[in-house]
Design an enzyme around this catalytic site. Structure first.
Site, PDB file in Angstrom:
ATOM      1  N   CYS A 103       0.817  -1.226  -0.080  1.00 17.30           N
ATOM      2  CA  CYS A 103       0.005  -0.214  -0.187  1.00 17.30           C
ATOM      3  C   CYS A 103       0.756   1.203   0.054  1.00 17.30           C
ATOM      4  O   CYS A 103       0.385   1.963  -0.915  1.00 17.30           O
ATOM      5  CB  CYS A 103      -1.139  -0.025   1.322  1.00 17.30           C
ATOM      6  SG  CYS A 103      -2.030  -1.116   1.082  1.00 17.30           S
ATOM      7  N   HIS A 104       1.935   1.369   0.935  1.00 22.40           N
ATOM      8  CA  HIS A 104       2.737   2.452   1.082  1.00 22.40           C
ATOM      9  C   HIS A 104       4.088   2.342   1.140  1.00 22.40           C
ATOM     10  O   HIS A 104       4.761   3.139   1.563  1.00 22.40           O
ATOM     11  CB  HIS A 104       1.908   3.395   2.062  1.00 22.40           C
ATOM     12  CG  HIS A 104       0.658   3.820   1.911  1.00 22.40           C
ATOM     13  ND1 HIS A 104      -0.345   2.969   2.751  1.00 22.40           N
ATOM     14  CD2 HIS A 104      -0.066   4.624   1.284  1.00 22.40           C
ATOM     15  CE1 HIS A 104      -1.489   3.430   2.401  1.00 22.40           C
ATOM     16  NE2 HIS A 104      -1.339   4.392   1.862  1.00 22.40           N
ATOM     17  N   GLY A 105       4.493   0.971   0.820  1.00 18.31           N
ATOM     18  CA  GLY A 105       5.895   0.830   0.856  1.00 18.31           C
ATOM     19  C   GLY A 105       6.553   0.681   2.311  1.00 18.31           C
ATOM     20  O   GLY A 105       7.699   1.041   2.200  1.00 18.31           O
TER      21      GLY A 105
END
Lengths: 255, 423, 182
Positions: free
Chosen positions: C146-148
């Site tokens: 999703c956001h690394g």
């Protein structure tokens, strides 16, 4: 004039009260049995209900399911966590599918529902001459007369009067509507169940105990409900006097 | 003050800022604070406020119950029992909701009775009365659909019987019933739409209640004497006089409610509804909830299917035209000696119908129901129109304040003028 | 008519009335508070939900180096049978390099078995890394797409927006080859 108006209110209430019993009127009068859970401060007799569970397990459960109950609920009857786990573990519960996609049997856990004796309604009817043994989870709420009726039914088997011809496979019961019941007398003789606490297992004792258990099963909230009700109504009564006092004060200069 | 802003008297600056732009505080003060209310209400005038509170109780408990209920034929019954067993205080919420329906009808029936007795339906309150009848109809629809949701035997067979009433309509009846069901019998689609509508209708009721109250605040309240207030000496500000009086009634109402919920939660229900719905077996005695029994008795009193249905709906429809059927200009039955007796007999016929509706459809109940039905309609359609012309009413008091003073025994000095001085 | 009416109660200045009203008001307020509680309480987990709040996991089929995902309280729980190399890597990292410092030893009950709630501590996505084909991020553990966020072989946050390490649920070994989560 004011008295006159309250009379009218009473009339309406009386009309409603008359309608209540009218709906409940059965054909046979069911004798009133005293139970510990009757009345304003009613509570369950834990020892009796535990014996009742034993009667259910050893006698009723071969035909009657109680699918709304879980083994964990038995803790409310005063059984310890270990006892509940042990009881649950005695039954095999279907679970799955597993990683291979197959269903499998495993020992029961406290969170499992009571295992039903038959897989479905058809199977239950097939095994009982076409009659369906009803689920007992809420049976006390589901019969007019409630616990009194269940106790009366269990102890109400008798020889049919001379003018009654029983249909095949039926039994005569004084309190069953129509008097012909497919269920054979479930509590047939004294000592049918051996109670752990040494209570003498007469038919009446077993009927009382299993009724106590079924009443708990149908209304597990009863004790909390009645206790809360007493407190709440006491509170409201005080509030009522206070509110009336305020009203009197405010209206003092009008009348 | 800028143009377009409301001139607010509120002292608190923040509240005044709001009130100047949205005069809700002024409105509340006007409609529930200083609102001039006849000074001679008796406790029967509590029941409007009680009905309002009851509606709020039903919406509050209903919204929370809907969070736990599953409207599917295979899960509805068990989900209700799960609410009773596993949800925290679920038993309390459900019993309050179930008995709240009964309380609602008790309160509303008394409220309607008060309107009938004191002529609250007469000019200029005709529309106020008709909005009340609309609320009553919506309540019946809501209560009926709510009773179906637990999906017990009475739920299922009640739904079957009541929806089948529409099959009495010539030509299109069968199609209408199929449409209502969304199938060829009461089944999952029926349950789903009943749940949806059961959730929707209370908010419609709320809207109509708002109109009912708005209309009331235009005409002002009726009172036990049925004569209009002639001046400030005849009225009291709603607050604190009637807020205090309503509070007393409210507590008594809650006590009755609590006795039902905590000690007799299933007394007004049917044991059969704790048996899961079974489309193959009809219970031996099927009866609707007690509050429908008078109308159910009228239905069964008529030997013809369509006729019975028409009479049953007619029993409520006649209330819509009541303001024009009662030709007497006198509102309160206190001053109508003959009509008062006729109205009490009507009440008796209503209670007899309520009783007979719960009995099996055998003699003597059928004959008794027919006589009571006949009187129920005769009162509205024959007796009231005639009495308006034939009856000689008792003399009306001059004003509301006068009989209060005359009948009240020795008076504290200045009792009459006191509220005036405050103004 | 309304204008000529008294806007409020006649103010006789009787303190007894004020006191009575105060008591009644306080009583009513307590009542309302008591009535509100069941509504709030009913939205907490019900008894049947609480009864299912433990999950048992059989460890026998989990080979070294592989992992399984089980459901616990409606969320995924990662159970990984770590290789010796993975354990070593996790234990060699100096705590000073960790955004949320915690030793590997404090996060396991048996060195080999790592049990984690498989929910990224950033915004609740499920990190990748359970299947052999999944990307495992720069530190060989898990990677949240999703956001690394990158997690290491002890489930600790190493890189990315997540503020804390993957949560270790409450669990216990009921036997050598079985754990009970919850």
């Amino acid at each position: 004039m004011r008295r006159f108006h309250s009379l009218k209110a009473l009339l309406v209430a009386a009309g409603l009260a008359a309608a209540g019993p009218a709906l409940a009127a059965g054909e046979v009068h069911v004798p009133d049995t005293r139970f510990s859970f009757d009345g304003l401060f009613g509570h369950f007799d834990r020892a009796s209900a535990q014996r009742g569970f034993q009667v259910y397990k050893e006698v009723c459960a071969s035909c009657h399911s109680m699918h709304l109950l879980s083994y964990r609920n038995l803790r409310d009857l005063g059984l310890s966590d270990a006892e509940v786990r042990a009881i649950a573990a005695t039954v095999e519960v279907q679970d799955g599918p597993n990683d291979e996609g197959a269903m499998f049997e495993r020992p029961g856990r406290p969170s499992d529902r009571f295992r039903s004796p038959f897989a479905n309604e058809r199977a239950a009817r097939a095994a009982n001459n076409g009659a369906l043994p009803p689920d007992l989870s809420v049976i006390v709420k589901a019969r007019e007369g409630g616990a009194d009726y269940i106790h009366a039914l269990l102890t109400g088997y008798a020889d049919p009067p001379a003018d009654v011809t029983l249909m095949e496979g039926m039994n005569y019961n004084k309190y069953f509507p129509g008097h012909q019941i497919a269920m054979a007398p479930p509590l047939s003789g004294d000592g049918q169940v051996e109670f752990h606490d040494g209570t003498n297992a007469t038919v009446d004792q077993m009927a009382r105990d299993v009724t106590q258990f079924l009443a708990w099963a149908a209304e597990p909230e009863l004790e909390q409900r009645k206790a809360l009700g007493v407190k709440f109504i006491l509170f409201l009564t005080v509030l009522g006097f206070l509110a009336y006092g305020v009203k009197r004060k405010i209206w003092a200069d009008v009348h | 003050m800028a143009t377009g802003l409301h001139k607010s008297d509120v002292a608190n600056p923040v509240l005044r800022w709001i009130d100047a732009r949205l005069p809700v505080i002024t409105l509340m003060q006007k409609e529930y604070g200083t609102f001039p209310t006849p000074r001679n209400f008796n406790y029967l005038w509590n029941f409007g406020a009680l009905a309002m509170v009851n509606l709020l109780v039903m919406i509050a408990t209903g919204v929370v119950l809907a969070m736990h209920y599953t409207p599917h034929v295979s899960m509805a019954f068990d989900s209700v029992e799960r609410i009773m067993r596993d949800v925290n205080y679920g038993w309390l919420l459900r019993y309050v909701h179930a008995n709240g329906a009964s309380m609602f009808f008790i309160v509303v029936y008394i409220h309607i009775w008060r309107g009938l007795y004191y002529g609250s339906y007469k000019a200029p309150r005709e529309l106020l009365w008709m909005l009340g009848v609309v609320i009553f109809l919506l309540m019946m629809a809501t209560a009926f659909m709510g009773y179906v949701l637990p999906w017990g035997q009475m739920s299922f067979w009640g739904a079957t019987v009541i929806t089948n009433l529409f099959s009495a309509i010539p030509l299109v009846g069968e199609s209408i019933v199929t449409w209502l069901w969304g199938g060829f019998s009461v089944d999952n689609p029926t349950l789903n739409r009943f749940f949806s509508l059961h959730y929707l209708l209370p908010f419609v009721i709320f809207g109509v209640v708002f109109l009912h109250v708005a209309a009331l605040h235009i005409t002002g309240s009726n009172n036990p004497l049925g004569i209009d207030p002639k001046g400030p000496q005849d009225t009291l500000p709603f607050h604190p006089y009637y807020t205090a009086k309503d509070s007393v009634g409210l507590v008594v109402y809650f006590i009755v409610f609590a006795v039902l919920v905590f000690f007799f939660p299933n007394m007004l229900g049917h044991a059969d509804n704790y048996i899961p719905a079974n489309p193959l077996v009809t219970p031996p005695h099927i009866v609707p909830e007690w509050y429908f029994l008078p109308f159910y008795a009228i239905l069964r009193a008529i030997p013809d299917k369509l006729g019975g249905v028409l009479m049953m709906f007619g029993a409520i429809a006649v209330l819509f035209v009541l303001p024009w059927l009662d030709t007497s200009p006198i509102r309160s039955m206190r001053f109508r000696p003959v009509a008062r007796v006729a109205l009490f007999i009507w009440l008796l016929s209503f209670l007899v119908l309520l009783y007979c509706g719960g009995k099996p459809p055998d003699e003597p109940f059928v004959t008794i129901s027919r006589i009571a039905t006949l009187y129920y309609f005769a009162y509205f359609l024959v007796i009231l129109p005639l009495l308006g012309r034939l009856e000689r009413p008792l003399p009306l008091p001059e004003s509301i304040a006068m009989p209060v003073l005359r009948g009240g025994g020795p008076l504290p000095a200045g009792a009459m003028s006191k509220p005036m001085e405050k103004a | 008519m309304a204008d000529s009416m008294a806007p409020t109660a006649p103010q006789d200045g009787e303190t007894r009335r004020d006191f009575l009203q105060l008591v009644t008001g306080a009583f009513a307020a307590v009542g309302v508070g008591a009535v509100v509680w069941p509504f709030i309480s009913s939205m907490n987990p019900a008894r049947d939900v609480l009864a299912l709040s433990t999950t048992e996991v059989d460890l026998t089929p989990i080979a070294t180096g592989s992992a399984v995902t089980v459901m616990w309280r409606g969320k995924p729980v990662f159970v990984r049978n770590r290789t010796a190399e993975e354990i070593q890597v996790a234990r060699q990292v100096p705590l000073s390099q960790l955004p949320d410092p915690a030793t590997d030893q404090s996060r396991v009950k048996k060195d080999q078995w790592l049990v984690l709630v498989g929910v990224c501590t950033h915004l609740g996505c499920v990190p990748l890394g359970q299947k052999p084909t999944d990307p495992r991020g720069d530190y060989g553990g898990w990677f949240c797409p999703c956001h690394g966020s990158h997690y290491d072989t002890s489930g600790r946050i190493r890189k990315g927006p997540a503020p804390t390490n993957l949560l270790v649920p409450e669990y216990a070994f009921t036997s050598d080859t079985q754990i009970r989560v919850g």
